[in-house]
Design a protein around this motif. Structure first.
Motif, PDB file in Angstrom:
ATOM      1  N   ILE A   1       1.016  -0.989   0.084  1.00 19.43           N
ATOM      2  CA  ILE A   1       0.041   0.058   0.013  1.00 19.43           C
ATOM      3  C   ILE A   1       0.937   1.298  -0.154  1.00 19.43           C
ATOM      4  O   ILE A   1       1.614   1.397   0.727  1.00 19.43           O
ATOM      5  CB  ILE A   1      -0.836  -0.114   1.147  1.00 19.43           C
ATOM      6  N   THR A   2       0.774   2.041  -1.107  1.00 20.72           N
ATOM      7  CA  THR A   2       1.706   3.189  -1.171  1.00 20.72           C
ATOM      8  C   THR A   2       0.998   4.210  -1.960  1.00 20.72           C
ATOM      9  O   THR A   2       0.021   4.088  -2.476  1.00 20.72           O
ATOM     10  CB  THR A   2       2.917   2.776  -1.884  1.00 20.72           C
ATOM     11  N   GLY A   3       1.804   5.523  -2.097  1.00 23.13           N
ATOM     12  CA  GLY A   3       1.287   6.391  -3.271  1.00 23.13           C
ATOM     13  C   GLY A   3       2.669   6.413  -4.293  1.00 23.13           C
ATOM     14  O   GLY A   3       3.402   5.731  -4.226  1.00 23.13           O
ATOM     15  N   SER A   4       2.205   7.146  -5.226  1.00 19.62           N
ATOM     16  CA  SER A   4       3.163   7.395  -6.445  1.00 19.62           C
ATOM     17  C   SER A   4       4.318   7.808  -6.279  1.00 19.62           C
ATOM     18  O   SER A   4       5.370   7.106  -6.453  1.00 19.62           O
ATOM     19  CB  SER A   4       2.580   8.117  -7.485  1.00 19.62           C
ATOM     20  N   LYS A   5       4.501   9.026  -5.425  1.00 20.10           N
ATOM     21  CA  LYS A   5       5.905   9.468  -5.139  1.00 20.10           C
ATOM     22  C   LYS A   5       6.635   8.635  -4.182  1.00 20.10           C
ATOM     23  O   LYS A   5       7.854   8.461  -4.393  1.00 20.10           O
ATOM     24  CB  LYS A   5       5.554  10.619  -4.318  1.00 20.10           C
ATOM     25  N   ALA A   6       5.749   7.697  -3.168  1.00 24.88           N
ATOM     26  CA  ALA A   6       6.716   6.953  -2.307  1.00 24.88           C
ATOM     27  C   ALA A   6       7.066   5.915  -2.864  1.00 24.88           C
ATOM     28  O   ALA A   6       8.222   5.220  -2.795  1.00 24.88           O
ATOM     29  CB  ALA A   6       5.771   6.575  -1.106  1.00 24.88           C
ATOM     30  N   LEU A   7       6.280   5.251  -3.888  1.00 23.05           N
ATOM     31  CA  LEU A   7       7.071   4.082  -5.003  1.00 23.05           C
ATOM     32  C   LEU A   7       8.113   4.700  -5.503  1.00 23.05           C
ATOM     33  O   LEU A   7       9.144   3.770  -5.682  1.00 23.05           O
ATOM     34  CB  LEU A   7       5.845   3.564  -5.873  1.00 23.05           C
ATOM     35  N   GLU A   8       8.087   5.521  -6.034  1.00 26.73           N
ATOM     36  CA  GLU A   8       9.138   6.140  -6.962  1.00 26.73           C
ATOM     37  C   GLU A   8      10.479   6.281  -6.024  1.00 26.73           C
ATOM     38  O   GLU A   8      11.668   6.063  -6.416  1.00 26.73           O
ATOM     39  CB  GLU A   8       8.941   7.659  -7.639  1.00 26.73           C
ATOM     40  N   ALA A   9      10.467   6.654  -4.521  1.00 21.10           N
ATOM     41  CA  ALA A   9      11.449   6.747  -3.790  1.00 21.10           C
ATOM     42  C   ALA A   9      12.117   5.645  -3.576  1.00 21.10           C
ATOM     43  O   ALA A   9      13.268   5.391  -3.290  1.00 21.10           O
ATOM     44  CB  ALA A   9      11.178   7.383  -2.502  1.00 21.10           C
ATOM     45  N   VAL A  10      11.012   4.302  -3.416  1.00 23.05           N
ATOM     46  CA  VAL A  10      12.003   3.143  -3.036  1.00 23.05           C
ATOM     47  C   VAL A  10      12.051   2.045  -4.061  1.00 23.05           C
ATOM     48  O   VAL A  10      12.476   0.648  -4.059  1.00 23.05           O
ATOM     49  CB  VAL A  10      11.039   2.347  -2.009  1.00 23.05           C
ATOM     50  N   LYS A  11      11.602   2.383  -5.345  1.00 25.09           N
ATOM     51  CA  LYS A  11      11.646   1.313  -6.570  1.00 25.09           C
ATOM     52  C   LYS A  11      12.945   0.693  -6.826  1.00 25.09           C
ATOM     53  O   LYS A  11      13.153  -0.226  -7.302  1.00 25.09           O
ATOM     54  CB  LYS A  11      10.979   1.852  -7.701  1.00 25.09           C
ATOM     55  N   SER A  12      14.070   1.635  -6.796  1.00 24.60           N
ATOM     56  CA  SER A  12      15.591   1.043  -7.159  1.00 24.60           C
ATOM     57  C   SER A  12      16.177   0.266  -5.595  1.00 24.60           C
ATOM     58  O   SER A  12      17.042  -0.261  -5.976  1.00 24.60           O
ATOM     59  CB  SER A  12      16.249   2.275  -7.677  1.00 24.60           C
TER      60      SER A  12
END
Length: 367
Positions: free
Chosen positions: A34-45
């Motif tokens: 469960i997340t938001g788009s900005k948060a996902l961008e921050a952890v995707k790598s």
């Protein structure tokens, strides 16, 4: 009876998300993220490749709404319809709060991954509830805290410093809110433990907070930043981890809750409204002008609101103070034990006086 709720593990270190899979796989292998788009961008790598390497599969559930009972119910049904054995909440306080509530309702273990250090939501066994308009409707106590909290300090250090300031404000308030509830009797041991923990957090933030605030935004993990995030996430969380038989009057948070009913404050963060509530509380307590001034100046250092205008409210202070005071809800048993009088009139006066003092501090003029 004392009830203790805390994560099984709390890890605060730079780049922990690159190793997160090895910790999470021991909890579950089918994750609902469960997340938001900005948060996902921050952890995707970092987090996502680590999950894949550890053999943890996941389904993304984007969430950008308000934490309401209906939203909790809807997400809980989705979680139950899948074959999930762990929930991972990634983001700020609202995402973490709804993730914990869904885990509580479904019985699934929860892992929290804060992307900002704005509250102690990554630790606490509590969810703050709102209505569809973003107005506070109370709190949902949870059966347990997240089983694992992963605080990647490199990620947190790259977040805008406004969020760190909000977390600092929300943590400073813990000592002021607990100390007024302390009673020297065997049944208040939970409050006394909380007070001493909150005092440690306050001392750390007084020493390291201003330095960490200046260093924030750049992704550099310094000793002061680590100390500050531990105070916000760990120590503030610990204050609420113990609960006993005595009720508590959280005055600054109650003022915050009332402020959420004013549309003008929509763009302010939780810790920002709490900070104004804190300054109003010390005025209400009848603290000395010097103590109030020092606290106000400390909050001002972090860019936290100490005037109604900074909260977005521009109407007459005396009039709005009465409306804010009317919306403050506190448990009567706790209020009756306080050493100072708390009612609509005293609250309204304190809020109006806080605005006056706050304006003086921001203008560098003593009232």
């Amino acid at each position: 009876m004392i009830i203790v709720k805390a994560p099984n593990r709390y890890i605060n270190e730079p780049d922990i998300l690159s190793k997160s899979g090895e910790w999470i796989v021991a909890i579950g292998k089918e994750a609902l993220l469960i997340t938001g788009s900005k948060a996902l961008e921050a952890v995707k790598s970092t987090l996502l490749p680590s999950l894949a390497s550890a053999g943890v599969s996941y389904t993304l559930q984007f969430y950008n709404g308000t934490v309401t009972r209906d939203e909790i119910e809807g997400l809980s049904q989705q979680a139950e319809n899948g074959k999930f054995d762990v929930i991972i909440g990634i983001g700020g306080g609202k995402v973490l709060d709804i993730s914990k509530a869904v885990g509580d309702k479904t019985g699934l273990p929860v892992v929290t991954v804060p992307t900002i250090a704005a509250t102690c939501a990554a630790w606490s066994a509590l969810t703050v509830l709102y209505d569809e308009q973003g107005r506070s409707t109370g709190y949902l106590p949870l059966k347990q805290s997240p089983v694992l909290a992963l605080a990647d300090t490199r990620l947190l250090a790259a977040a805008p410093k406004r969020y760190l300031a909000s977390g600092i404000g929300d943590t400073i308030v813990k000592w002021y809110e607990t100390i007024v509830n302390v009673k020297e009797d065997p049944h208040s041991i939970d409050v006394r433990i909380g007070t001493n923990t909150a005092k440690l957090a306050l001392e750390i933030l007084q020493q390291h907070g201003p330095i960490a605030y200046q260093e924030a935004d750049h992704g550099e993990v310094t000793p002061s930043f680590i100390e500050t995030t531990n105070a916000i996430l760990l120590l503030a969380g610990l204050v609420g981890s113990l609960s006993g038989q005595s009720s508590r009057a959280g005055i600054a948070h109650a003022i915050h809750s009332s402020l959420t009913h004013f549309p003008e404050t929509q763009n302010t963060l939780h810790g920002e409204k709490v900070a104004f509530g804190l300054l109003a509380q010390v005025v209400l307590e009848g603290k000395s002008d010097q103590e109030i001034q020092e606290l106000g100046e400390l909050l001002h250092v972090f860019g936290l609101p100490i005037t109604l205008q900074q909260l977005g409210i521009t109407e007459d202070a005396a009039s709005v103070a009465k409306r804010i005071a009317k919306g403050v809800i506190l448990p009567e048993p706790a209020v009756s034990q306080l050493a100072f009088e708390v009612n609509e009139a005293t609250l309204a006066h304190a809020i109006e006086r806080t605005d006056q003092l706050g304006r003086a501090i921001t203008q560098k003029v003593l009232v």
